[in-house]
Write a protein that holds these residues in place. Sequence first.
Motif, PDB file in Angstrom:
ATOM      1  N   ALA A  49      42.326  38.790  46.194  1.00 60.23           N
ATOM      2  CA  ALA A  49      41.113  39.472  45.744  1.00 60.23           C
ATOM      3  C   ALA A  49      39.945  38.483  45.738  1.00 60.23           C
ATOM      4  O   ALA A  49      40.112  37.311  45.408  1.00 60.23           O
ATOM      5  N   GLN A  50      38.773  38.967  46.121  1.00 58.79           N
ATOM      6  CA  GLN A  50      37.567  38.146  46.175  1.00 58.79           C
ATOM      7  C   GLN A  50      36.629  38.518  45.024  1.00 58.79           C
ATOM      8  O   GLN A  50      36.820  39.517  44.342  1.00 58.79           O
ATOM      9  N   ARG A  51      35.610  37.719  44.853  1.00 62.02           N
ATOM     10  CA  ARG A  51      34.603  38.026  43.824  1.00 62.02           C
ATOM     11  C   ARG A  51      33.873  39.325  44.158  1.00 62.02           C
ATOM     12  O   ARG A  51      33.479  40.063  43.274  1.00 62.02           O
ATOM     13  N   ASN A  52      33.693  39.569  45.445  1.00 59.92           N
ATOM     14  CA  ASN A  52      33.070  40.807  45.886  1.00 59.92           C
ATOM     15  C   ASN A  52      34.074  41.933  45.678  1.00 59.92           C
ATOM     16  O   ASN A  52      35.037  42.072  46.421  1.00 59.92           O
ATOM     17  N   ARG A  53      33.868  42.732  44.689  1.00 63.60           N
ATOM     18  CA  ARG A  53      34.862  43.740  44.308  1.00 63.60           C
ATOM     19  C   ARG A  53      35.017  44.866  45.322  1.00 63.60           C
ATOM     20  O   ARG A  53      35.956  45.631  45.270  1.00 63.60           O
ATOM     21  N   THR A  54      34.071  44.983  46.258  1.00 63.04           N
ATOM     22  CA  THR A  54      34.191  46.043  47.252  1.00 63.04           C
ATOM     23  C   THR A  54      35.097  45.636  48.407  1.00 63.04           C
ATOM     24  O   THR A  54      35.444  46.467  49.235  1.00 63.04           O
TER      25      THR A  54
END
Length: 98
Positions: A49-54
């Motif tokens: 998972a990345q910081r960009n939640r999309t």
Amino acid sequence: MNLFQELKEEDQFTGDFLDKSLIQFCYMKLLQDELNTVAHIWNTHPIRAQRNRTTPHGRPLIMYTLPHLYGVADHLCPSSRDDILNCEEECLTRRNYP
């Protein structure tokens, strides 16, 4: 000294079409095995998972085949068998690969 240079000096390798085809044939299986290994590793590794939640995260193969699990649109375009056959007729083939 380079192997090909040694073979050229001994007149065992001229670099013509047959020589190049024989070398390609000898290494084709090895290269295909390597490509299959890389594809398998890539398709089964987990994407964190990345910081960009999309941005979706998971295994690429599952993300590709089951996009609805990740809440994204399926952008595959269905094709009829007739369309595929028409395209195959227009393709030039080398052995079994279009």
